[in-house]
Scaffold this active site. Structure first.
Site, PDB file in Angstrom:
ATOM      1  N   LYS A  78     -10.590 -12.635  -7.483  1.00 33.73           N
ATOM      2  CA  LYS A  78     -11.607 -11.574  -7.450  1.00 33.73           C
ATOM      3  C   LYS A  78     -11.081 -10.299  -8.085  1.00 33.73           C
ATOM      4  CE  LYS A  78     -12.417 -11.510  -2.972  1.00 33.73           C
ATOM      5  NZ  LYS A  78     -12.011 -12.812  -2.445  1.00 33.73           N
TER       6      LYS A  78
ATOM      7  N   LYS B 295       0.837  -1.195   0.000  1.00 35.49           N
ATOM      8  CA  LYS B 295       0.000   0.000   0.000  1.00 35.49           C
ATOM      9  C   LYS B 295       0.879   1.255   0.000  1.00 35.49           C
ATOM     10  CE  LYS B 295      -4.653   0.654   1.327  1.00 35.49           C
ATOM     11  NZ  LYS B 295      -5.757   0.505   2.220  1.00 35.49           N
TER      12      LYS B 295
ATOM     13  N   LYS C  57      -4.280 -16.417 -13.106  1.00 36.16           N
ATOM     14  CA  LYS C  57      -4.757 -16.989 -11.843  1.00 36.16           C
ATOM     15  C   LYS C  57      -6.169 -16.471 -11.548  1.00 36.16           C
ATOM     16  CE  LYS C  57      -3.940 -17.038  -6.938  1.00 36.16           C
ATOM     17  NZ  LYS C  57      -3.721 -16.232  -5.786  1.00 36.16           N
TER      18      LYS C  57
HETATM   19  P1  ADP Z   1      -8.875 -13.680  -4.329  1.00 31.76           P
HETATM   20  O1  ADP Z   1      -7.538 -13.740  -5.020  1.00 31.76           O
HETATM   21  O2  ADP Z   1      -9.980 -14.040  -5.241  1.00 31.76           O
HETATM   22  O3  ADP Z   1      -9.093 -12.353  -3.608  1.00 31.76           O
HETATM   23  P2  ADP Z   1      -8.346 -14.678  -1.691  1.00 31.76           P
HETATM   24  O4  ADP Z   1      -7.036 -13.940  -1.663  1.00 31.76           O
HETATM   25  O5  ADP Z   1      -9.454 -14.180  -0.833  1.00 31.76           O
HETATM   26  O6  ADP Z   1      -8.846 -14.789  -3.217  1.00 31.76           O
HETATM   27  O7  ADP Z   1      -8.050 -16.209  -1.390  1.00 31.76           O
HETATM   28  C1  ADP Z   1      -8.597 -16.967  -0.344  1.00 31.76           C
HETATM   29  C2  ADP Z   1      -7.946 -18.331  -0.382  1.00 31.76           C
HETATM   30  O8  ADP Z   1      -8.157 -18.988  -1.630  1.00 31.76           O
HETATM   31  C3  ADP Z   1      -6.424 -18.263  -0.189  1.00 31.76           C
HETATM   32  O9  ADP Z   1      -6.040 -19.291   0.687  1.00 31.76           O
HETATM   33  C4  ADP Z   1      -5.860 -18.487  -1.570  1.00 31.76           C
HETATM   34  O10 ADP Z   1      -4.630 -19.154  -1.494  1.00 31.76           O
HETATM   35  C5  ADP Z   1      -6.917 -19.365  -2.237  1.00 31.76           C
HETATM   36  N1  ADP Z   1      -6.989 -19.032  -3.671  1.00 31.76           N
HETATM   37  C6  ADP Z   1      -7.447 -17.882  -4.214  1.00 31.76           C
HETATM   38  N2  ADP Z   1      -7.388 -17.923  -5.563  1.00 31.76           N
HETATM   39  C7  ADP Z   1      -6.865 -19.110  -5.890  1.00 31.76           C
HETATM   40  C8  ADP Z   1      -6.555 -19.767  -7.150  1.00 31.76           C
HETATM   41  N3  ADP Z   1      -6.784 -19.172  -8.327  1.00 31.76           N
HETATM   42  N4  ADP Z   1      -6.037 -21.000  -7.101  1.00 31.76           N
HETATM   43  C9  ADP Z   1      -5.818 -21.619  -5.919  1.00 31.76           C
HETATM   44  N5  ADP Z   1      -6.086 -21.078  -4.722  1.00 31.76           N
HETATM   45  C10 ADP Z   1      -6.615 -19.836  -4.693  1.00 31.76           C
END
Ligand code: ADP
Ligand code: TRP
Length: 322
Positions: A193, A111, A190
């Site tokens: 969100k 940030k 990947k």
């Molecule tokens: P995002 O990237 O959608 O914001 P988060 O950071 O909230 O997702 O991820 C929550 C959990 O899901 C974490 O433990 C992360 O390692 C797993 N995760 C998120 N996206 C993926 C992905 N594309 N493949 C595997 N694991 C994922």
């Protein structure tokens, strides 16, 4: 093994969250002697600044986890803010948390690097996370790779407290989730969100089919053989297909002479079928608010009893209270 992990209520789970994290938590509930899983609403407050949305998403995650197979008599399920002992423990840890250590943590550092103003919540995020872990004497913390640094901070804070005040906290270890479970999104990057390329676990089947049909593919001619391993459509299909179906699809890729449209149709079929039962269970749970309230109240009571014991131990050690 005493397992603990937190899940931020920042939206509905996508395939990446399920295969990358949630499914692995659910599997661990059977291996662990004790498992604690909580909805990290206090952490989410650092990014979700809308009360009704945070409340809704918190409930959503509870329903999602239960529908996907988390069993309240195997794992203690609760909401982070229902255990105020953790916030008190957070203060005890904060008094011994070096600024330099927290300045190096990525959420805060990123940030600052982007020239954005950071608040004390983001800065202290890893300390609250340490309190979450230490409050339950957890020894195993399953998290995504991005959270590994926070577990290191937790270990540093626990070691320093133990050094100053005598053995108080159990030293936890991260269990970094299987990185090969990285799920690609609809654009091949990947799934995340923040990239807008997600496919949601509880998506309406008709909407899901449309989204799957829009998955990007390369423009190589249909009759040309394609290596399956590097193709994100194949990788997505592999999440749901059993060994035999996966091999069959791989052979089709290697042979060539097929259209991506066919693969997408197959993917939509298997994905809809795969989440059919959880979708049905979730609907059922939605109509049982009393049951959900009871599960969360039971979970919070169990979690509080443990956290109160650890907090008392920590306060005794550092001389807070007589
Ligand atoms: P995002 O990237 O959608 O914001 P988060 O950071 O909230 O997702 O991820 C929550 C959990 O899901 C974490 O433990 C992360 O390692 C797993 N995760 C998120 N996206 C993926 C992905 N594309 N493949 C595997 N694991 C994922
Ligand atoms: N910070 C974690 C995440 O974003 C969620 C979390 C909060 C957590 N407290 C925790 C994870 C304690 C493990 C242990 O994914």
């Amino acid at each position: 093994m005493r397992v603990l992990s937190g899940i931020q209520p920042t939206g509905r789970p996508h395939w990446g969250n399920y295969f990358g994290a949630i499914r692995q938590y659910i599997d661990l509930q059977y291996e662990a002697e004790e498992a604690f899983y909580f909805i990290a609403n206090l952490h989410a407050l650092t990014t979700v600044r809308d009360g009704s949305r945070l409340r809704q998403w918190t409930l959503d995650v509870v329903l999602d986890l239960l529908a996907l197979g988390l069993e309240p008599d195997q794992a203690t399920l609760f909401v982070q803010s229902d255990v105020p002992e953790v916030s008190e423990l957070c203060w005890l840890l904060m008094t011994g948390a070096p600024m330099g250590l927290l300045e190096r943590c990525h959420a805060y550092k990123d940030k600052k690097a982007r020239g954005l103003s950071a608040d004390a919540g983001i800065f202290n995020y890893p300390v609250l996370m340490a309190a979450d872990i230490l409050a339950y004497d957890a020894d195993t913390v399953p998290v995504g790779e991005d959270q590994g640094q926070h577990i290191e901070v937790c270990r540093d804070l626990a070691a320093s407290f133990n050094h100053h005040f005598g053995e108080t906290f159990v030293m936890p270890k991260a269990k970094i989730l299987d990185a090969s479970a990285r799920v690609p999104g609809t654009d091949g990057e990947k799934m995340s969100k923040s990239y807008g390329n997600t496919l949601a676990v509880f998506e309406d089947p008709a909407v899901l089919r449309k989204q799957i049909m829009r998955i990007t593919t390369d423009s190589r001619p249909m009759d040309q053989p394609k290596p399956p391993e590097t193709d994100h459509l194949f990788q997505l299909y592999s999440l749901f297909a059993d060994e035999g179906a996966r091999e069959e699809m791989a052979a089709t890729y290697r042979q060539g002479g097929f259209g991506y449209g066919e693969v997408k149709k197959r993917l939509a079929e298997v994905a809809v079928a795969y989440f059919d039962e959880p979708r049905r269970r979730r609907k059922e749970l939605e109509s049982q608010p009393d049951l959900i309230r009871r599960i969360l109240a039971d979970g919070a009571a169990k979690a509080r009893a443990k956290a109160a014991e650890v907090l008392a131990r920590a306060k005794r050690a550092c001389g807070v209270g007589l």
